[in-house]
Design a protein around this motif. Structure first.
Motif, PDB file in Angstrom:
ATOM      1  N   ALA A  62      -5.277   7.021 -14.779  1.00 36.69           N
ATOM      2  CA  ALA A  62      -5.683   6.489 -13.439  1.00 36.69           C
ATOM      3  C   ALA A  62      -4.900   7.613 -12.411  1.00 36.69           C
ATOM      4  O   ALA A  62      -4.022   8.051 -12.580  1.00 36.69           O
ATOM      5  CB  ALA A  62      -4.954   5.174 -13.239  1.00 36.69           C
ATOM      6  N   GLY A  63      -5.819   7.694 -11.220  1.00 34.42           N
ATOM      7  CA  GLY A  63      -5.025   8.336 -10.209  1.00 34.42           C
ATOM      8  C   GLY A  63      -4.385   7.631  -9.236  1.00 34.42           C
ATOM      9  O   GLY A  63      -3.500   6.774  -9.528  1.00 34.42           O
ATOM     10  N   HIS A  64      -4.553   7.792  -7.830  1.00 36.27           N
ATOM     11  CA  HIS A  64      -3.633   7.412  -6.813  1.00 36.27           C
ATOM     12  C   HIS A  64      -4.091   5.748  -6.735  1.00 36.27           C
ATOM     13  O   HIS A  64      -3.215   4.937  -6.121  1.00 36.27           O
ATOM     14  CB  HIS A  64      -3.961   8.034  -5.440  1.00 36.27           C
ATOM     15  CG  HIS A  64      -3.186   7.646  -4.360  1.00 36.27           C
ATOM     16  ND1 HIS A  64      -1.562   7.709  -4.494  1.00 36.27           N
ATOM     17  CD2 HIS A  64      -3.286   6.950  -3.255  1.00 36.27           C
ATOM     18  CE1 HIS A  64      -1.443   7.196  -3.147  1.00 36.27           C
ATOM     19  NE2 HIS A  64      -2.204   6.721  -2.418  1.00 36.27           N
ATOM     20  N   VAL A  65      -5.204   5.381  -6.873  1.00 38.97           N
ATOM     21  CA  VAL A  65      -5.779   4.087  -6.785  1.00 38.97           C
ATOM     22  C   VAL A  65      -6.050   3.502  -8.022  1.00 38.97           C
ATOM     23  O   VAL A  65      -7.270   3.371  -8.610  1.00 38.97           O
ATOM     24  CB  VAL A  65      -6.812   3.955  -5.884  1.00 38.97           C
ATOM     25  CG1 VAL A  65      -7.131   2.368  -5.196  1.00 38.97           C
ATOM     26  CG2 VAL A  65      -6.494   4.683  -4.309  1.00 38.97           C
ATOM     27  N   PRO A  66      -5.207   2.914  -9.189  1.00 40.26           N
ATOM     28  CA  PRO A  66      -5.500   2.368 -10.273  1.00 40.26           C
ATOM     29  C   PRO A  66      -6.400   1.333 -10.362  1.00 40.26           C
ATOM     30  O   PRO A  66      -7.257   1.360 -11.202  1.00 40.26           O
ATOM     31  CB  PRO A  66      -4.127   1.999 -10.896  1.00 40.26           C
ATOM     32  CG  PRO A  66      -3.197   3.077 -10.248  1.00 40.26           C
ATOM     33  CD  PRO A  66      -3.622   3.280  -8.756  1.00 40.26           C
ATOM     34  N   ALA A  69      -9.813  -2.955 -15.199  1.00 37.24           N
ATOM     35  CA  ALA A  69      -9.498  -4.074 -16.061  1.00 37.24           C
ATOM     36  C   ALA A  69      -7.997  -3.764 -16.664  1.00 37.24           C
ATOM     37  O   ALA A  69      -7.485  -4.959 -16.627  1.00 37.24           O
ATOM     38  CB  ALA A  69     -10.442  -3.554 -17.286  1.00 37.24           C
ATOM     39  N   GLU A  70      -7.570  -2.470 -16.778  1.00 36.00           N
ATOM     40  CA  GLU A  70      -6.215  -2.444 -17.055  1.00 36.00           C
ATOM     41  C   GLU A  70      -5.187  -3.015 -16.020  1.00 36.00           C
ATOM     42  O   GLU A  70      -4.220  -3.491 -16.007  1.00 36.00           O
ATOM     43  CB  GLU A  70      -5.859  -0.948 -17.260  1.00 36.00           C
ATOM     44  CG  GLU A  70      -6.577  -0.473 -18.667  1.00 36.00           C
ATOM     45  CD  GLU A  70      -6.376   0.917 -18.979  1.00 36.00           C
ATOM     46  OE1 GLU A  70      -5.170   1.379 -18.893  1.00 36.00           O
ATOM     47  OE2 GLU A  70      -7.299   1.618 -19.511  1.00 36.00           O
ATOM     48  N   TRP A  71      -5.691  -2.548 -14.617  1.00 33.27           N
ATOM     49  CA  TRP A  71      -4.669  -2.869 -13.557  1.00 33.27           C
ATOM     50  C   TRP A  71      -4.940  -4.526 -13.576  1.00 33.27           C
ATOM     51  O   TRP A  71      -3.554  -5.112 -13.240  1.00 33.27           O
ATOM     52  CB  TRP A  71      -5.380  -2.349 -12.214  1.00 33.27           C
ATOM     53  CG  TRP A  71      -4.542  -2.548 -11.095  1.00 33.27           C
ATOM     54  CD1 TRP A  71      -3.538  -2.032 -10.798  1.00 33.27           C
ATOM     55  CD2 TRP A  71      -4.875  -3.685 -10.154  1.00 33.27           C
ATOM     56  NE1 TRP A  71      -2.908  -2.454  -9.536  1.00 33.27           N
ATOM     57  CE2 TRP A  71      -3.764  -3.593  -9.140  1.00 33.27           C
ATOM     58  CE3 TRP A  71      -5.790  -4.648 -10.112  1.00 33.27           C
ATOM     59  CZ2 TRP A  71      -3.614  -4.512  -8.224  1.00 33.27           C
ATOM     60  CZ3 TRP A  71      -5.599  -5.366  -9.126  1.00 33.27           C
ATOM     61  CH2 TRP A  71      -4.662  -5.475  -8.006  1.00 33.27           C
TER      62      TRP A  71
END
Length: 59
Positions: free
Chosen positions: A33-37, A43-45
């Motif tokens: 993931a980058g700056h905005v997960p 789904a992971e977030w």
């Protein structure tokens, strides 16, 4: 606090250190993931957020 491994503007180590100075904060890392997960890995977030909210009895 949730960080992405590919975040170039807010490196994961900085997020981890920040979480370390906030009472009750937790740190989680989402690979790829980058700056905005939530956009990169929604789904992971969401799973991490739901788990946190359950742990602190907000759901």
């Amino acid at each position: 606090m949730i960080a992405g491994t590919e975040d170039g503007s807010t490196p994961p180590d900085l997020v981890r250190e920040t979480a370390g100075v906030i009472r009750g904060a937790r740190f989680a890392l989402i690979r790829g993931a980058g700056h905005v997960p939530p956009v990169d890995k929604p789904a992971e977030w969401a799973a991490l957020l739901a788990r946190f909210l359950e742990e602190i009895a907000h759901v």
